[in-house]
Design a protein around this motif. Structure first.
Motif, mmCIF file in Angstrom:
data_model
loop_
_atom_site.group_PDB
_atom_site.id
_atom_site.type_symbol
_atom_site.label_atom_id
_atom_site.label_comp_id
_atom_site.label_asym_id
_atom_site.label_seq_id
_atom_site.Cartn_x
_atom_site.Cartn_y
_atom_site.Cartn_z
ATOM 1 N N ASP A 136 0.800 -1.223 0.000
ATOM 2 C CA ASP A 136 0.000 0.000 0.000
ATOM 3 C C ASP A 136 0.831 1.270 0.000
ATOM 4 O O ASP A 136 0.305 2.364 0.190
ATOM 5 N N GLY A 137 2.132 1.166 -0.215
ATOM 6 C CA GLY A 137 2.944 2.369 -0.284
ATOM 7 C C GLY A 137 4.416 2.055 -0.163
ATOM 8 O O GLY A 137 4.807 0.946 0.233
ATOM 9 N N PRO A 138 5.270 3.014 -0.513
ATOM 10 C CA PRO A 138 6.715 2.759 -0.534
ATOM 11 C C PRO A 138 7.301 2.654 0.863
ATOM 12 O O PRO A 138 6.736 3.181 1.831
ATOM 13 N N PRO A 139 8.442 1.983 0.989
ATOM 14 C CA PRO A 139 9.123 1.915 2.282
ATOM 15 C C PRO A 139 9.641 3.291 2.684
ATOM 16 O O PRO A 139 9.770 4.188 1.845
ATOM 17 N N PRO A 140 9.929 3.491 3.965
ATOM 18 C CA PRO A 140 10.421 4.795 4.429
ATOM 19 C C PRO A 140 11.646 5.245 3.637
ATOM 20 O O PRO A 140 12.547 4.456 3.356
ATOM 21 N N GLY A 141 11.640 6.514 3.266
ATOM 22 C CA GLY A 141 12.763 7.084 2.540
ATOM 23 C C GLY A 141 12.670 6.968 1.038
ATOM 24 O O GLY A 141 13.495 7.535 0.316
ATOM 25 N N PHE B 52 8.146 1.574 -7.451
ATOM 26 C CA PHE B 52 7.682 0.580 -8.425
ATOM 27 C C PHE B 52 8.330 -0.776 -8.198
ATOM 28 O O PHE B 52 7.658 -1.810 -8.233
ATOM 29 N N PHE B 53 9.648 -0.807 -7.978
ATOM 30 C CA PHE B 53 10.322 -2.094 -7.820
ATOM 31 C C PHE B 53 9.838 -2.818 -6.562
ATOM 32 O O PHE B 53 9.716 -4.048 -6.557
ATOM 33 N N ALA B 54 9.554 -2.071 -5.503
ATOM 34 C CA ALA B 54 9.003 -2.705 -4.303
ATOM 35 C C ALA B 54 7.609 -3.259 -4.592
ATOM 36 O O ALA B 54 7.248 -4.355 -4.132
ATOM 37 N N LEU B 55 6.799 -2.516 -5.358
ATOM 38 C CA LEU B 55 5.481 -3.003 -5.773
ATOM 39 C C LEU B 55 5.620 -4.271 -6.608
ATOM 40 O O LEU B 55 4.912 -5.270 -6.385
ATOM 41 N N ALA B 56 6.542 -4.248 -7.571
ATOM 42 C CA ALA B 56 6.736 -5.400 -8.451
ATOM 43 C C ALA B 56 7.176 -6.632 -7.668
ATOM 44 O O ALA B 56 6.736 -7.755 -7.945
ATOM 45 N N ASP B 57 8.037 -6.444 -6.677
ATOM 46 C CA ASP B 57 8.458 -7.573 -5.843
ATOM 47 C C ASP B 57 7.285 -8.128 -5.041
ATOM 48 O O ASP B 57 7.109 -9.342 -4.912
ATOM 49 N N ALA B 58 6.452 -7.232 -4.503
ATOM 50 C CA ALA B 58 5.338 -7.664 -3.649
ATOM 51 C C ALA B 58 4.281 -8.434 -4.436
ATOM 52 O O ALA B 58 3.639 -9.342 -3.894
ATOM 53 N N LEU B 59 4.091 -8.092 -5.710
ATOM 54 C CA LEU B 59 3.031 -8.710 -6.509
ATOM 55 C C LEU B 59 3.525 -9.852 -7.387
ATOM 56 O O LEU B 59 2.752 -10.431 -8.145
ATOM 57 N N ARG C 36 -3.184 6.722 -7.801
ATOM 58 C CA ARG C 36 -4.608 7.059 -7.765
ATOM 59 C C ARG C 36 -5.355 6.131 -6.808
ATOM 60 O O ARG C 36 -6.210 6.581 -6.026
ATOM 61 N N LEU C 37 -5.050 4.842 -6.851
ATOM 62 C CA LEU C 37 -5.716 3.886 -5.963
ATOM 63 C C LEU C 37 -5.479 4.225 -4.499
ATOM 64 O O LEU C 37 -6.381 4.110 -3.658
ATOM 65 N N ARG C 38 -4.252 4.631 -4.173
ATOM 66 C CA ARG C 38 -3.918 4.910 -2.771
ATOM 67 C C ARG C 38 -4.688 6.097 -2.210
ATOM 68 O O ARG C 38 -4.826 6.229 -0.989
ATOM 69 N N LYS C 39 -5.187 6.954 -3.096
ATOM 70 C CA LYS C 39 -5.941 8.124 -2.638
ATOM 71 C C LYS C 39 -7.408 7.805 -2.367
ATOM 72 O O LYS C 39 -8.115 8.624 -1.776
ATOM 73 N N ASN C 40 -7.871 6.651 -2.828
ATOM 74 C CA ASN C 40 -9.288 6.306 -2.700
ATOM 75 C C ASN C 40 -9.523 5.637 -1.351
ATOM 76 O O ASN C 40 -9.071 4.510 -1.125
ATOM 77 N N GLY D 76 -8.048 -7.733 2.912
ATOM 78 C CA GLY D 76 -6.814 -8.193 3.537
ATOM 79 C C GLY D 76 -6.457 -7.420 4.788
ATOM 80 O O GLY D 76 -5.507 -7.744 5.467
ATOM 81 N N GLY D 77 -7.205 -6.352 5.099
ATOM 82 C CA GLY D 77 -7.036 -5.688 6.378
ATOM 83 C C GLY D 77 -5.884 -4.733 6.488
ATOM 84 O O GLY D 77 -5.523 -4.310 7.569
ATOM 85 N N ARG D 78 -5.274 -4.326 5.370
ATOM 86 C CA ARG D 78 -4.148 -3.401 5.468
ATOM 87 C C ARG D 78 -4.603 -1.969 5.671
ATOM 88 O O ARG D 78 -3.826 -1.114 6.033
ATOM 89 N N ARG D 79 -5.869 -1.653 5.340
ATOM 90 C CA ARG D 79 -6.356 -0.281 5.522
ATOM 91 C C ARG D 79 -7.647 -0.291 6.301
ATOM 92 O O ARG D 79 -8.408 -1.230 6.218
#
Length: 561
Positions: free
Chosen positions: A472-477, A486-493, A547-551, A558-561
């Motif tokens: 649901d968002g980038p790591p700190p920093g 993007f690369f963190a998103l790609a790894d997670a999915l 855009r998704l993160r703003k909705n 899954g309970g992350r939000r």
């Protein structure tokens, strides 16, 4: 690089004897002051020469994780290098840097320090790996610095250049065009061979009508060129089969020809593609007959079956074709297999799903010739008459189409349709990718509808909500929307498996169980025939996910939000 080999610059070891290396960060006494031998040197001999590469070999294997390398320098990424200037102490110093341009100067890339008040490229950083801060992937080596320290600039040797000067390096890389074991076997065979003819001339003869290749330095370089650089509309398997077959008749050396014949027999089991697939609806059968006969008379074979092995897919475009489920399905199938799509516009407007692909204008009954079909794909350009308009998708028809595809378990077709729907809504169908500001045009309601269809069809394991639950968002920093995000998103999915290079869409979807949240991927295979497609995919994925993160209504699965 692996358990016994290290990479540095040739000028670092030039004139040295009794070389030793220390792994100071390991904190282990047994990994300090280890003697090494130079096992390979590039052609560098004096400052400014190309090939400033040296490979060092350890006497025994060390139990440390090897570096991961990337062939895709990202000029937006946060980069670092760890060097050992004399005034930095035994543990060295970290250098923050950036690549100033993705366009090389000779075989180098220009680099500069990220700040004006900290470490900068200087003596002691030569041979240091340049790595991406978030992924840890190594992009190349620092080779030299500007003689004017106040400029705080230098040069790096990218991975692509290292490959050219040390071909064994390819055995350590994840290259998407051939499985690693088959690639290592092929390189070992041709590496011992001597060509009987010029390699550039050989490639030009195997692929007539293509520009003369750059100078090719070895048989393996010829194979790499055909797999990675040659611009010709033939499937990858066919290109490799043709160049290896040609090399098997023009190389000499003990066991070379026998080895290549055996390699072809065990690795290349399918016959080369030989025909274009012709897709059309019943209303356009008359023109299809004329076109097929015209192309056959000019030596261009046409078929109505075998999309996965076709040279390309010719699509006859008309209002009736736009409404034809079969035609749309054949286009999606061609995209899934990374075949070039060649739309021929007979009536009406360009096919909506091919908005970013140039259409041949046949509204006056004209017929495309062999040259048009075989020329490299180009970016879309306006048709001469009348003006072509693209209007955003409206109503429930696109969602019904997505539902139908998922009900039929045509997951890859549904994935590509999702990308088309969002591009169309954002007014970017003509370009084929989105920028961040385009993502702001996507209605929350549409994103929720698309998510609901995916989630319902696949028991909540896929869809945008599931993707947000996984990430649901980038790591700190890490700045939101940047390469690290993007690369963190790609790894997670599961879009990057073991952080390997991303393959074309035809090899992208896993054959086994899908990772949770893998779909929708937001990829557009139409772009993958052009350079820069990976960056355009990255920007599209980030535009949608920002855009998704703003909705506030998304991301509860899954309970992350």
């Amino acid at each position: 690089m692996d358990a016994r080999h290290l990479l540095t610059c040739a000028h670092v070891v030039h004139g040295c004897s009794d070389l030793t290396v220390s792994f100071v960060q390991a904190g282990r006494g047994d990994l300090q002051n280890i003697p090494v031998d130079v096992s390979h040197l590039g052609p560098w001999r004096s400052p400014g020469d190309p090939g400033d590469i040296a490979v060092l070999e350890l006497p025994d294997k060390v139990d440390l994780s090897p570096a991961r390398f990337s062939l895709r320098p990202d000029i937006t990424a946060e980069l670092n290098a760890h060097g050992f200037p004399k005034d930095a102490g035994p543990f060295g110093s970290a250098l923050g840097l950036r690549v100033t341009s993705s366009h090389g100067i000779g075989e180098w890339l220009s680099i500069e320090a990220t700040t004006g008040h900290a470490e900068f490229p200087r003596k002691g950083f030569s041979g240091s790996g340049v790595y991406e801060e978030n992924s840890g992937e190594v992009l190349g080596l620092v080779s030299d610095a500007s003689p004017e320290a106040s400029r705080r600039t230098g040069r790096m040797i990218p991975v692509e250049t290292i490959r050219r000067h040390w071909e064994d390096f390819d055995d350590l890389l994840d290259l998407p065009w051939l499985p690693r074991e088959a690639r290592i076997r092929l390189r070992a065979i041709v590496g011992a061979a001597v060509p009987e003819t010029g390699l550039a001339e050989l490639v030009a003869g195997v692929f007539p009508g293509t520009p003369r290749p750059r100078d090719l330095h070895s048989p393996w370089d010829a194979v790499r060129f055909v797999a990675e650089e040659l611009r010709v509309e033939l499937p990858l398997d066919d290109r490799l089969t043709r160049i290896v077959t040609a090399l098997s008749t023009r190389l000499t050396g003990p066991g070379v020809r026998t080895g290549l014949a055996e390699w072809l027999g065990t690795t290349r089991s399918a016959p080369p593609a030989s025909a274009f697939f012709l897709s059309h609806c019943e209303e356009d059968a008359a023109y299809a007959g004329r076109l097929g006969e015209h192309l056959r008379l000019h030596g261009v074979p046409v078929s109505h079956d075998g999309i996965s092995r076709a040279l390309g897919v010719i699509v006859l475009v008309s209002p009736e074709a736009e409404r034809s489920g079969r035609v749309i399905g054949e286009v999606l199938e061609g995209q899934r297999h990374n075949r070039r799509i060649i739309p021929v516009l007979l009536r009406g407007e360009p096919l909506s799903i091919l908005g970013s692909t140039r259409h041949f204008d046949a509204r006056d009954g004209a017929l495309p010739d062999e040259e048009y079909l075989r020329e490299p794909p180009q970016a879309p350009r306006p048709l001469p008459r009348p003006p072509i308009r693209s209007t955003p998708a409206t109503g429930t028809a696109p969602i019904r189409k997505l539902t139908s595809l998922l009900d039929d378990r045509a997951l890859e077709h549904a994935d590509l349709w999702t990308t088309t729907l969002l591009l169309d809504t954002a007014g970017r169908l003509g370009t084929g990718w989105m920028r961040r500001l385009d993502g702001e045009l996507l209605p929350y309601g549409l994103l929720e509808e698309v998510d609901a269809v995916w989630a319902r069809a696949l028991d909540g394991t896929q869809g945008f909500g599931t993707q947000l639950a996984c990430y649901d968002g980038p790591p700190p920093g890490t700045p939101a929307g940047h390469a690290g995000d993007f690369f963190a998103l790609a790894d997670a999915l599961g879009w990057r498996r073991d952080r390997q290079a991303t393959p074309r869409y035809g090899e992208f979807v896993p054959a086994g169980p899908l990772p949770t949240g893998f779909f929708p991927t937001l990829r557009n295979p139409q772009l993958e025939h052009h350079r820069g497609w990976h960056d355009q995919w990255r920007q599209t994925a980030m535009a949608v996910h920002l855009r998704l993160r703003k909705n506030p209504r998304m991301g509860t699965r899954g309970g992350r939000r």
